[in-house]
Write an enzyme that holds these catalytic residues in place. Structure first.
Site, PDB file in Angstrom:
ATOM      1  CB  CYS A 140      27.439  43.903  32.602  1.00 22.41           C
ATOM      2  SG  CYS A 140      28.504  44.806  31.070  1.00 22.41           S
ATOM      3  NE  ARG A 161      30.900  42.985  34.470  1.00 23.28           N
ATOM      4  CZ  ARG A 161      30.048  43.660  35.287  1.00 23.28           C
ATOM      5  NH1 ARG A 161      29.905  42.778  36.451  1.00 23.28           N
ATOM      6  NH2 ARG A 161      29.242  44.602  35.971  1.00 23.28           N
ATOM      7  CG  ASP A 180      32.254  46.169  36.757  1.00 27.77           C
ATOM      8  OD1 ASP A 180      33.068  46.018  35.611  1.00 27.77           O
ATOM      9  OD2 ASP A 180      31.355  46.619  36.229  1.00 27.77           O
TER      10      ASP A 180
END
Ligand code: 4NP
Length: 166
Positions: free
Chosen positions: A8, A14, A135
């Site tokens: 990410c 994440r 996100d």
């Protein structure tokens, strides 16, 4: 040994969540010796930093163990090392390709490519048809991110079991 790198932007929200969720799934299935799992960033914004508090809290709530993580920016050599390089959203894919160059061996996927059906991971359907994993660094919604990551990781594990005859 199937080697998977979750990627990410910052490697604090994440991709570490995906790393530890997937590690927990393979442990529960007794498949941990078949995999090498790690995570990395496409930026050096959070270099050396630990997992975001929101991700930690979610993992703890779900009784999923996590390690002493430090954010690391991925490198071009990760392309040779890993079999699957799995981003969370379209911009991750763009950034991964900037670091790696051409995806000659078609190793780059988006996590939810695996989710709706195994066919979603068919080569020419990569990237375009699946959802992004939002996100939580921006949305603040770690619950939704967790749900999507579990969905993607379950599908990825099914895909690996089938594709690699585990
Ligand atoms: P992640 O979230 O990519 O899921 O780890 C982010 C963490 C840090 C930043 C952006 C996204 N940042 O800009 O520092």
């Amino acid at each position: 040994m199937i080697k998977i790198l979750f990627v990410c932007l910052g490697n604090i929200c994440r991709s570490p969540m995906a790393e530890y969720v997937f590690k927990n799934m393979i442990k529960e299935k007794g498949l941990e010796n078949n995999f090498y799992i790690n995570s990395a960033a496409t930026s050096n914004e959070e270099e050396g930093n630990g997992i975001h508090y929101g991700t930690k809290r979610k993992l703890e709530e779900q009784n999923i163990p996590y390690g002493n993580h430090q954010s690391r920016k991925m490198t071009k050599s990760d392309y040779e090392k890993y079999d699957y390089i799995i981003g969370m959203e379209d911009s991750n894919i763009t950034n991964i390709k900037r670091i790696i160059g051409e995806d000659k061996e078609e190793k780059i996927y988006k996590l939810l490519d695996f989710a709706d059906s195994i066919n979603k991971a068919a080569k020419n359907e990569k990237y375009s048809n699946s959802r992004n994993i939002a996100d939580p660094w921006y949305t603040g919604n770690f619950d939704k991110t967790y749900e999507d990551i579990v969905e993607g990781c379950n599908a990825l594990l099914d895909y690996c079991i089938e594709t690699h005859n585990l």
